[in-house]
Scaffold this motif. Structure first.
Motif, mmCIF file in Angstrom:
data_model
loop_
_atom_site.group_PDB
_atom_site.id
_atom_site.type_symbol
_atom_site.label_atom_id
_atom_site.label_comp_id
_atom_site.label_asym_id
_atom_site.label_seq_id
_atom_site.Cartn_x
_atom_site.Cartn_y
_atom_site.Cartn_z
ATOM 1 N N ALA A 1 55.287 102.580 107.421
ATOM 2 C CA ALA A 1 55.367 101.842 106.157
ATOM 3 C C ALA A 1 55.545 102.802 104.982
ATOM 4 O O ALA A 1 56.332 102.531 104.062
ATOM 5 C CB ALA A 1 54.129 100.989 105.969
ATOM 6 N N GLN A 2 54.839 103.926 104.999
ATOM 7 C CA GLN A 2 54.976 104.906 103.928
ATOM 8 C C GLN A 2 56.390 105.494 103.904
ATOM 9 O O GLN A 2 56.965 105.701 102.837
ATOM 10 C CB GLN A 2 53.941 106.019 104.095
ATOM 11 C CG GLN A 2 52.533 105.599 103.780
ATOM 12 C CD GLN A 2 51.526 106.702 104.084
ATOM 13 O OE1 GLN A 2 51.835 107.661 104.794
ATOM 14 N NE2 GLN A 2 50.327 106.548 103.558
ATOM 15 N N ARG A 3 56.939 105.747 105.093
ATOM 16 C CA ARG A 3 58.293 106.305 105.167
ATOM 17 C C ARG A 3 59.314 105.308 104.624
ATOM 18 O O ARG A 3 60.182 105.656 103.838
ATOM 19 C CB ARG A 3 58.658 106.688 106.596
ATOM 20 C CG ARG A 3 60.083 107.263 106.701
ATOM 21 C CD ARG A 3 60.530 107.483 108.125
ATOM 22 N NE ARG A 3 60.433 106.315 108.971
ATOM 23 C CZ ARG A 3 61.374 105.344 109.036
ATOM 24 N NH1 ARG A 3 62.439 105.402 108.283
ATOM 25 N NH2 ARG A 3 61.205 104.331 109.855
ATOM 26 N N VAL A 4 59.182 104.048 105.030
ATOM 27 C CA VAL A 4 60.116 103.027 104.563
ATOM 28 C C VAL A 4 60.003 102.848 103.053
ATOM 29 O O VAL A 4 61.014 102.713 102.344
ATOM 30 C CB VAL A 4 59.877 101.696 105.316
ATOM 31 C CG1 VAL A 4 60.641 100.555 104.682
ATOM 32 C CG2 VAL A 4 60.245 101.844 106.781
ATOM 33 N N LYS A 5 58.793 102.880 102.538
ATOM 34 C CA LYS A 5 58.594 102.752 101.091
ATOM 35 C C LYS A 5 59.229 103.929 100.356
ATOM 36 O O LYS A 5 59.878 103.756 99.319
ATOM 37 C CB LYS A 5 57.102 102.665 100.767
ATOM 38 C CG LYS A 5 56.819 102.467 99.298
ATOM 39 C CD LYS A 5 55.340 102.368 99.023
ATOM 40 C CE LYS A 5 55.104 102.242 97.524
ATOM 41 N NZ LYS A 5 53.697 102.263 97.182
#
Length: 173
Positions: free
Chosen positions: A87-91
């Motif tokens: 999720a952090q990477r996608v954000k």
């Protein structure tokens, strides 16, 4: 007649002051454009610096995600940790994509101000932004006040008003 020559001389001085006033107005417009170009240039440099930072963050998160996936296979990391990193990477990738349009818009505005085609590529070198020598505050203020076109224009307009007053008083002669 001598009285007419005096009025003609004052009229010539008044015309010269009018030319000076026009020059100062042109100078003010040039200063405004230079200031706008400078602000856009620094804004682009700052945005590209932020973009590079986001790219580094995305690369870090990709590596962290790869390692978290390996640890999840080995049952060292939890599935929640794996999903959190993803999720952090996608954000971060989304934030990176959001920076592209403002940078492109600023580059188009800068090209337009510089009189170039807006589609022309523009590369900003952040290292070219040199730190100016720190002059004393009093010297900087004095130089800024002396070079302000608005103040110079006001002086010229004051001189024009004085010449117009003298021409009006020359009418009585």
């Amino acid at each position: 007649p001598l009285t007419q020559q005096f009025k003609v001389g004052l009229g010539i001085e008044l015309a010269g002051a009018g030319v000076e006033a026009s020059n100062e107005q042109l100078r003010a417009k040039r200063h405004a454009i230079v200031n706008e170009v400078r602000l856009l240039y620094y804004g682009i440099a700052q945005a590209e610096s932020g973009r590079r930072r986001l790219q580094a963050t995305v690369e870090f998160l990709k590596e962290l995600e790869r390692e978290t996936d390996q640890q999840a296979v080995q049952r060292v990391a939890l599935r929640a940790d794996q999903l959190t990193v993803k999720a952090q990477r996608v954000k971060a990738e989304y934030e990176l994509l959001k920076t592209d349009d403002p940078i492109a818009t600023q580059k188009e505005q800068l090209n337009r101000l510089m009189g170039r085609p807006v589609t022309m590529s523009l590369d900003i070198d952040a290292s070219s932004i040199a730190q100016s020598d720190a002059a004393s505050l009093d010297d900087a203020v004095a130089e800024a006040l002396a070079s302000r076109p608005e103040l110079r224009l006001a002086r010229v307009q004051r001189r024009k008003a004085e010449l117009e007053r003298r021409i009006a008083s020359a009418e009585r002669i």
